[in-house]
Design a protein around this motif. Structure first.
Motif, PDB file in Angstrom:
ATOM      1  N   GLU A  23       0.868  -1.054  -0.059  1.00 16.64           N
ATOM      2  CA  GLU A  23      -0.015  -0.130  -0.010  1.00 16.64           C
ATOM      3  C   GLU A  23       0.897   1.229  -0.013  1.00 16.64           C
ATOM      4  O   GLU A  23       2.088   1.136   0.168  1.00 16.64           O
ATOM      5  CB  GLU A  23      -0.740   0.133   1.113  1.00 16.64           C
ATOM      6  CG  GLU A  23      -0.162   0.067   2.506  1.00 16.64           C
ATOM      7  CD  GLU A  23      -1.052  -0.161   3.657  1.00 16.64           C
ATOM      8  OE1 GLU A  23      -2.203  -0.604   3.686  1.00 16.64           O
ATOM      9  OE2 GLU A  23      -0.454   0.140   4.907  1.00 16.64           O
ATOM     10  N   ILE A  24       0.203   2.369  -0.220  1.00 13.96           N
ATOM     11  CA  ILE A  24       1.005   3.701  -0.450  1.00 13.96           C
ATOM     12  C   ILE A  24       0.915   4.255   0.823  1.00 13.96           C
ATOM     13  O   ILE A  24      -0.372   4.620   1.288  1.00 13.96           O
ATOM     14  CB  ILE A  24       0.613   4.499  -1.668  1.00 13.96           C
ATOM     15  CG1 ILE A  24       0.674   3.613  -2.933  1.00 13.96           C
ATOM     16  CG2 ILE A  24       1.324   5.829  -1.664  1.00 13.96           C
ATOM     17  CD1 ILE A  24      -0.128   4.378  -4.244  1.00 13.96           C
ATOM     18  N   PRO A  25       2.196   4.640   1.772  1.00 12.00           N
ATOM     19  CA  PRO A  25       1.754   5.288   3.059  1.00 12.00           C
ATOM     20  C   PRO A  25       1.293   6.681   2.936  1.00 12.00           C
ATOM     21  O   PRO A  25       1.305   7.264   1.773  1.00 12.00           O
ATOM     22  CB  PRO A  25       3.314   5.330   3.319  1.00 12.00           C
ATOM     23  CG  PRO A  25       4.241   5.056   2.155  1.00 12.00           C
ATOM     24  CD  PRO A  25       3.260   4.412   1.156  1.00 12.00           C
ATOM     25  N   THR A  26       0.587   7.015   3.791  1.00 14.24           N
ATOM     26  CA  THR A  26       0.251   8.181   3.948  1.00 14.24           C
ATOM     27  C   THR A  26       0.999   9.395   3.434  1.00 14.24           C
ATOM     28  O   THR A  26       0.571  10.513   2.803  1.00 14.24           O
ATOM     29  CB  THR A  26      -0.498   8.824   5.300  1.00 14.24           C
ATOM     30  OG1 THR A  26       0.689   8.686   6.321  1.00 14.24           O
ATOM     31  CG2 THR A  26      -1.383   7.805   5.784  1.00 14.24           C
ATOM     32  N   TYR A  27       2.219   9.386   3.641  1.00 12.22           N
ATOM     33  CA  TYR A  27       3.345  10.649   3.293  1.00 12.22           C
ATOM     34  C   TYR A  27       3.628  10.419   2.030  1.00 12.22           C
ATOM     35  O   TYR A  27       4.222  11.552   1.366  1.00 12.22           O
ATOM     36  CB  TYR A  27       4.516  10.508   4.178  1.00 12.22           C
ATOM     37  CG  TYR A  27       5.145   9.420   4.251  1.00 12.22           C
ATOM     38  CD1 TYR A  27       6.111   9.014   3.234  1.00 12.22           C
ATOM     39  CD2 TYR A  27       5.004   8.448   5.269  1.00 12.22           C
ATOM     40  CE1 TYR A  27       6.972   7.764   3.257  1.00 12.22           C
ATOM     41  CE2 TYR A  27       5.731   7.390   5.317  1.00 12.22           C
ATOM     42  CZ  TYR A  27       6.655   7.040   4.381  1.00 12.22           C
ATOM     43  OH  TYR A  27       7.577   5.859   4.357  1.00 12.22           O
ATOM     44  N   CYS A  28       3.175   9.643   1.133  1.00 12.68           N
ATOM     45  CA  CYS A  28       3.266   9.385  -0.294  1.00 12.68           C
ATOM     46  C   CYS A  28       2.089   9.366  -0.961  1.00 12.68           C
ATOM     47  O   CYS A  28       2.136   9.782  -2.371  1.00 12.68           O
ATOM     48  CB  CYS A  28       4.252   8.350  -0.624  1.00 12.68           C
ATOM     49  SG  CYS A  28       5.761   8.126  -0.015  1.00 12.68           S
ATOM     50  N   ALA A  29       0.990   9.248  -0.338  1.00  7.10           N
ATOM     51  CA  ALA A  29      -0.441   8.709  -1.214  1.00  7.10           C
ATOM     52  C   ALA A  29      -0.934  10.006  -1.935  1.00  7.10           C
ATOM     53  O   ALA A  29      -1.540   9.796  -2.801  1.00  7.10           O
ATOM     54  CB  ALA A  29      -1.228   8.274  -0.172  1.00  7.10           C
ATOM     55  N   LYS A  30      -0.651  11.309  -1.437  1.00  7.99           N
ATOM     56  CA  LYS A  30      -1.470  12.187  -1.900  1.00  7.99           C
ATOM     57  C   LYS A  30      -0.969  12.411  -3.290  1.00  7.99           C
ATOM     58  O   LYS A  30      -1.897  12.865  -4.116  1.00  7.99           O
ATOM     59  CB  LYS A  30      -0.922  13.612  -1.075  1.00  7.99           C
ATOM     60  CG  LYS A  30      -1.370  14.769  -1.638  1.00  7.99           C
ATOM     61  CD  LYS A  30      -0.941  15.946  -0.927  1.00  7.99           C
ATOM     62  CE  LYS A  30       0.583  16.316  -1.095  1.00  7.99           C
ATOM     63  NZ  LYS A  30       1.022  17.897  -0.840  1.00  7.99           N
ATOM     64  N   CYS A  31       0.099  12.180  -3.626  1.00  3.50           N
ATOM     65  CA  CYS A  31       0.563  12.508  -5.158  1.00  3.50           C
ATOM     66  C   CYS A  31       0.908  11.310  -6.109  1.00  3.50           C
ATOM     67  O   CYS A  31       1.257  11.356  -7.101  1.00  3.50           O
ATOM     68  CB  CYS A  31       1.784  13.459  -5.216  1.00  3.50           C
ATOM     69  SG  CYS A  31       1.625  15.038  -4.475  1.00  3.50           S
ATOM     70  N   HIS A  32       0.716  10.070  -5.330  1.00  4.72           N
ATOM     71  CA  HIS A  32       1.004   8.966  -5.935  1.00  4.72           C
ATOM     72  C   HIS A  32      -0.153   7.910  -6.329  1.00  4.72           C
ATOM     73  O   HIS A  32       0.091   6.713  -6.512  1.00  4.72           O
ATOM     74  CB  HIS A  32       2.376   7.922  -5.451  1.00  4.72           C
ATOM     75  CG  HIS A  32       3.622   8.870  -5.394  1.00  4.72           C
ATOM     76  ND1 HIS A  32       4.375   8.758  -6.377  1.00  4.72           N
ATOM     77  CD2 HIS A  32       4.030   9.976  -4.547  1.00  4.72           C
ATOM     78  CE1 HIS A  32       5.468   9.529  -6.182  1.00  4.72           C
ATOM     79  NE2 HIS A  32       5.363   9.949  -5.335  1.00  4.72           N
ATOM     80  N   SER A  33      -1.082   8.282  -5.910  1.00  2.77           N
ATOM     81  CA  SER A  33      -2.439   7.588  -6.128  1.00  2.77           C
ATOM     82  C   SER A  33      -3.599   8.727  -6.281  1.00  2.77           C
ATOM     83  O   SER A  33      -3.670   9.842  -5.522  1.00  2.77           O
ATOM     84  CB  SER A  33      -2.707   6.721  -4.952  1.00  2.77           C
ATOM     85  OG  SER A  33      -3.086   7.401  -3.705  1.00  2.77           O
ATOM     86  N   SER A  34      -4.567   8.131  -6.922  1.00  2.00           N
ATOM     87  CA  SER A  34      -5.928   9.064  -7.021  1.00  2.00           C
ATOM     88  C   SER A  34      -6.518   9.022  -5.763  1.00  2.00           C
ATOM     89  O   SER A  34      -7.003  10.217  -5.152  1.00  2.00           O
ATOM     90  CB  SER A  34      -6.843   8.441  -8.126  1.00  2.00           C
ATOM     91  OG  SER A  34      -8.074   9.215  -8.365  1.00  2.00           O
ATOM     92  N   ALA A  35      -6.561   7.931  -5.116  1.00  2.00           N
ATOM     93  CA  ALA A  35      -7.248   7.901  -3.759  1.00  2.00           C
ATOM     94  C   ALA A  35      -6.816   8.673  -2.492  1.00  2.00           C
ATOM     95  O   ALA A  35      -7.437   9.446  -1.761  1.00  2.00           O
ATOM     96  CB  ALA A  35      -7.486   6.443  -3.284  1.00  2.00           C
TER      97      ALA A  35
END
Length: 660
Positions: A23-35
């Motif tokens: 899974e994409i951690p919170t500190y990366c998720a903003k810009c590396h996933s649509s969700a």
């Protein structure tokens, strides 16, 4: 779709596939996933501007990421520095991710947390701090968002204002393919119909040799590359000499800086590996390496805000040079532009804290002030700008034609202009000063000449009033004493009568080659054409340039001002050329406005009309450094008259002085 945002095979989206959990951690998720992006904006019903949970892998930036009510209403962007920009348009969506993950704030916090107090001591707790990729908003907004490491005591460019209609991300990039819209570039930049053509762009406002290689025709991208190479040289030298461990850089391998195990200056097989990461960080090296990475990771930085990047690189080299046995040569390099285009200068940055330039200053201290004044005859307050722009003087950017002005109204009320060179009347709008004989007389009207009055404050001509000097008594820019005659407009030889005849309109440099043809001197300050020669300042030297005569008379006037301030006005006075309002109480009577004296609460207040007249003229001579060329005899006359007037009240030796 040929877009980095939608490339499902890219490492930017696939990196976490092998992680546990995948899974994409919170500190990366903003810009590396649509969700993650929708979570950050609160489109999923969660708190806005924070990612609450890890995001699933196997998503890209898809249609719904940007096309939904929450994203479409976004007008605010929060940067890693804590700076928050509001009132934005659709560019806010792009800037939410293209801002980097770190800033000077995180660099300073890491140094403080590590307990590092010595700039050059290796601290084991420090590790490389990475800006991350494609932080275009950092380059573009510059000092406003503090994305680069900005050194204390230095001033930096702010938002790079391009031409109207080409100001935000979507104006230059296709929102989906991300490709450059080069068709909008070629209007002003012939040949810029490819990426390489865009890299070669060099405008008249950027004629400075930033990297010192002697090439002022290469594109701004190459200037940045040159400075970046110079910084890398400084980083490697510092790491070896001061930190004690050789260093190399690999732009493709995290964490980018590694130990140069064989000390050959290059990344060899096996060196660009995480276990070999560089660990001998000092605070000074940390800051410089951060700025190096800022410049590396925005490949379009030259277009987004190239001058901010140049300043970061230059300052980083300068900092490292303090500790190098053989400093990197900056003698031919340049940090900033000519005055009109130096967005970091006090002339443009003075109002940043207030966020608004008052109407009295707008005409000459903002990019849009002069066009507004020419159209309306008045100015209203405006937000600060990053220097002047093409549109400040040019009313058509396809032909680069200039605004036409027949005459200009000076502070004295006189309407003057260059009949044979109307384009130069644009210069006169700002290079005229803000005071005159008329305004000084208005201030002192009805007051006793030698009695201090609380109705008086210092009247400041302002800076570079070259136009007023050149027109002499017609403009009355200096304080002209009653009963005295003064020379009028200085008539030079044909073809050298107005501003652009002698100055490059963009570089502002003096065309000294043309001067030498007649004056036969290498140094223009030595120009002197008189027959017979007259010793105006009484120092016995009739071969020095007119500038030398002016400088000596200025010194004599300052001595007279000091004597008058103490003996007549009753309060010792000192002058500072850089601190407003320039004249201060000389508390220790040493004739120098020291830093603790040159502060506004200590401003000089014991003004008499006679002292104000003389101090005004002293400031005038100081603030037109080219006065000896613009109208030297006019300046000599007013300095002489000021000294003579004060000599009626204090002892001044005027026996050998001569008035032109």
């Amino acid at each position: 779709m040929n877009s980095g945002h939608a490339d499902a095979s890219a490492l930017a989206f696939r990196y976490w596939d092998s992680q546990d959990p995948a899974e994409i951690p919170t500190y990366c998720a903003k810009c590396h996933s649509s969700a993650g992006f929708l979570d950050y904006l609160g489109a999923d019903g969660s708190q806005a501007f924070v990612v609450d949970k890890a995001a699933p892998t196997d998503t890209v930036i898809n249609c719904n990421t940007c096309h939904n009510p929450t994203t479409e209403s976004l007008t605010t962007v929060k940067f890693p520095s804590g700076v928050e920009l509001t009132g934005l348009g659709r560019e806010a969506v792009c800037m939410t991710c293209h801002q980097g993950n770190a800033s000077m704030v995180q660099v300073d916090e890491a140094i403080e947390k590590a307990g590092a107090t010595d700039e050059d001591a290796v601290v084991g707790e420090l590790g490389f701090i990475n800006i991350h990729y494609y932080a275009a908003a950092v380059s573009r907004y510059g000092a406003q968002v503090k994305g680069g490491y900005q050194y204390p005591g230095k001033s930096y460019d702010v938002l790079f204002e391009h031409v109207s209609g080409v100001q935000v991300c979507q104006d230059c990039h296709d929102s989906h393919s991300l490709e450059l819209k080069t068709e909008s570039c070629v209007t002003c930049h012939p040949g810029a119909n490819t990426v390489e053509g865009v890299r070669a762009i060099r405008m008249a406002s950027s004629l400075t040799d930033y990297d010192g290689d002697g090439d002022v025709e290469e594109g701004l991208a190459d200037e940045i590359a040159g400075l970046r190479d110079m910084l890398y040289t400084a980083i490697q030298a510092y790491a070896k000499e001061v930190a004690g461990t050789a260093i190399v850089y690999d732009k493709n391998a995290y964490p980018y800086f590694f130990i140069d195990t064989n000390d050959n200056g290059s990344v060899d097989e096996g060196e660009a590996a995480f276990p070999n990461k560089y660990a001998s960080w000092t605070p000074r090296l940390e800051k410089a390496a951060f700025n190096f990475q800022v410049a590396m990771k925005d490949p379009g930085g030259y277009a987004h805000g190239g001058k901010y990047i140049i300043q970061l690189l230059y300052d980083s080299i300068e900092s490292l040079n303090e500790k190098l046995a053989t400093p990197v040569d900056l003698s031919k390099a340049n940090r900033v532009d000519a005055g009109h285009f130096d967005g970091s200068a006090e002339a443009f940055r003075h109002w940043d804290a207030e966020g608004k330039v008052p109407n009295a200053c707008v005409k000459c201290h903002t990019a849009d002030g002069l066009p507004q004044f020419l159209a309306e005859g008045v100015n209203i307050s405006m937000v600060p700008s990053n220097g002047l722009r093409c549109e400040t003087c040019h009313n058509d950017l396809t032909t680069f034609s200039l605004y036409q002005v027949e005459t200009v109204t000076f502070p004295s009320g006189a309407k003057l202009g260059f009949e044979n060179s109307p384009n130069d009347n644009l210069c006169l709008n700002c290079h005229q000063g803000r005071e005159s004989t008329v305004s000084v007389n208005r201030a002192i009207a009805g007051l006793e000449p030698d009695t201090p009055s609380d109705k008086l404050t210092f009247r400041n001509i302002h800076y570079f009033a070259a136009g007023a000097t050149l027109f002499g008594s017609e403009a009355q820019g200096v304080y002209q004493y009653s009963g005295k005659e003064y020379v009028g407009k200085f008539e030079h030889i044909p073809n050298y009568q107005s501003c652009s005849d002698c100055h490059d309109a963009h570089k502002l440099t003096v065309e000294v080659g043309a001067c030498r043809a007649c004056h036969q001197v290498e140094d223009v300050t030595q120009i002197r054409l008189e027959d017979p020669k007259v010793d105006y300042d009484g120092d016995g030297d009739v071969n020095e340039g007119i500038k030398g005569e002016i400088d000596t008379l200025s010194e004599l006037l300052y001595q007279a001002i000091r004597a008058y301030g103490k003996d007549v006005a009753g309060s010792p006075i000192a002058y500072s050329p850089t601190a407003y309002p320039y004249f201060f109480v000389d508390t220790n009577e040493d004739g120098v406005a020291s830093p603790d004296e040159a502060i506004f609460p200590n401003r000089y207040v014991s003004w008499t009309p006679r002292l104000l007249q003389a101090a005004y003229n002293y400031q005038y001579a100081k603030k037109d450094p080219g006065g000896y060329v613009h109208n030297g005899k006019y300046i000599l006359q007013v300095l002489y008259d000021s000294i003579l007037d004060l000599s009626s009240k204090v002892q001044v030796n005027t026996a050998n002085l001569k008035r032109p």
